[in-house]
Design an enzyme around this catalytic site. Structure first.
Site, PDB file in Angstrom:
ATOM      1  CD  GLU A 184      10.691 131.669 109.040  1.00  8.94           C
ATOM      2  OE1 GLU A 184       9.830 130.963 108.498  1.00  8.94           O
ATOM      3  OE2 GLU A 184      11.909 131.540 108.824  1.00  8.94           O
TER       4      GLU A 184
ATOM      5  CG  ASP B 251       6.855 129.677 102.922  1.00 11.08           C
ATOM      6  OD1 ASP B 251       6.429 128.601 102.513  1.00 11.08           O
ATOM      7  OD2 ASP B 251       7.401 129.819 104.033  1.00 11.08           O
TER       8      ASP B 251
END
Length: 392
Positions: free
Chosen positions: A145, A161
């Site tokens: 990210e 995640d």
């Protein structure tokens, strides 16, 4: 964070790219180079995707290898196939350099086959492999990210995640030095999975494998609870002990390192922990959380972007995941020697941190409490890096 394929529409990041705007003369260029190096040792072809929100317009889309932005077309319900945004990645032992624009988004990489992205009327559907019907369930992939804006580049390695294909990220500063994070210790990849397999209590069920025997990933524990493979009661014993302890004593939270006199005081009454300020006024309250709220740092531990509840919730979330709330009534506890010492803890996060070369990881959303997140930043980035690391 993203519970099902059709619901996984917006980017969820484990970090906040915040900071003052850079002066105009030091503004970051429209695009910067991103070099991806394949040190994985795998022969599979690699596919790269640079997906995100264009910060100048707020549009969702993807960037091609030149850093040119392409907006997503309208989606549908059920979701419709997205345009092929893949970029050919480097072969093992090789590197590829592309351009990254001013995005807040993700760089995905997959081994062996392209990812299957879909579009709904609300935007892009992110892969959600905790859902057995997700079309990407049997693909080996991962993502980083990042946010690139006029104040610089923030790029992380994330396990919020899942823990999957190993990689590290880096950024080169104007003086030529490079900051990196995300590398595992030697043997760390296999060591993590071996340790998770041997952890009693259902933790081994977080591991997903393909029919050919390939280990694909370990789901984060929150997704494991959502998928029904980790007991929802896995943290109950610790939660009950915390609630009992602070029925008769006070939990002191000092959420801002630069504001040591801003303190909040938590006491439990029944099912509720009430926090008061120094004047004795109740400023916020938390219902007794469950494991899912703790692992996801949401629901009963919601953390709005404010100056009171959010910072207290972040501190509680870190304390529960790291199991420091009983050992230390003054939070946050930012000494790593204190983390994960209770038998009831976030074993997923513990095992990841143990195997990181620098000890840093984004194993849960607020792993940045105390600066233990795997994030690098530079205000004048010259180059970004992603290294696909060995599976050993």
């Amino acid at each position: 964070m993203l519970a099902a394929l059709a619901a996984a529409v917006i980017f969820a990041t484990g970090f906040t790219a915040a900071g003052p705007a850079a002066p105009a003369e030091a503004a970051v260029p429209t695009t910067i180079p991103l070099t991806l190096t394949n040190s994985s040792g795998r022969a599979d072809p690699v596919y790269i995707y640079n997906l995100g929100t264009l910060l100048t317009t707020g549009q969702q889309g993807w960037a091609d290898a030149n850093g040119t932005f392409h907006a997503w077309p309208a989606g549908g319900n059920p979701p419709t196939p997205a345009p092929d945004a893949s970029i050919a990645g480097p072969a093992n032992g090789q590197s590829v350099t592309i351009r990254m624009p001013k995005f807040s988004g993700r760089v995905y990489f997959s081994y062996g086959q392209k990812l299957d992205f879909r579009l709904t009327t609300g935007g892009l559907v992110q892969p959600a492999v905790q859902n057995p019907s997700d079309p990407n369930r049997n693909i080996l992939f991962n993502w980083t990210e990042y946010t690139l804006n006029d104040a610089g580049l923030w790029i992380n390695s994330t396990q919020v995640d899942m823990f999957s294909a190993p990689y590290a990220v880096g950024v080169k500063a104007p003086n030529g030095t490079t900051k990196t994070t995300g590398h595992l210790k030697a043997g760390g990849y296999n060591g993590f999975f071996d340790s998770l397999r041997s952890q009693p209590g259902g933790w081994a069920n977080l591991i997903q494998t393909r029919s050919d025997g390939t280990v694909l990933r370990a789901l984060s524990p929150g997704h494991g609870i959502g998928a029904g493979v980790l007991p929802a009661s896995v943290m109950d014993d610790y939660i009950n002990r915390v609630w009992s302890r602070y029925t008769t004593s006070t939990l002191t939270v000092t959420p801002f390192t630069d504001q040591p006199n801003t303190k909040y005081f938590g006491r439990v009454s029944g099912n509720t922990m009430n926090f008061t300020n120094s004047a004795g006024a109740v400023v916020t309250s938390f219902q007794k959380p469950d494991a899912d709220s703790i692992f996801g740092c949401y629901k009963l531990l919601d953390a709005p972007n404010d100056l009171v509840r959010g910072p207290i919730s972040r501190t509680l979330c870190a304390g529960f995941n790291r199991s420091t709330l009983l050992a230390n009534p003054n939070q946050p506890d930012t000494s790593p020697a204190s983390f994960y010492q209770d038998g009831v803890t976030n074993h997923y996060a513990k095992k990841i941190h143990e195997r990181m070369a620098d000890g840093k990881a984004y194993a849960f959303a607020f792993d940045d409490v105390g600066n233990y997140e795997s994030l690098v930043h530079d205000g004048d980035p010259q180059q970004a890096y992603i290294t696909l690391d060995p599976f050993n």
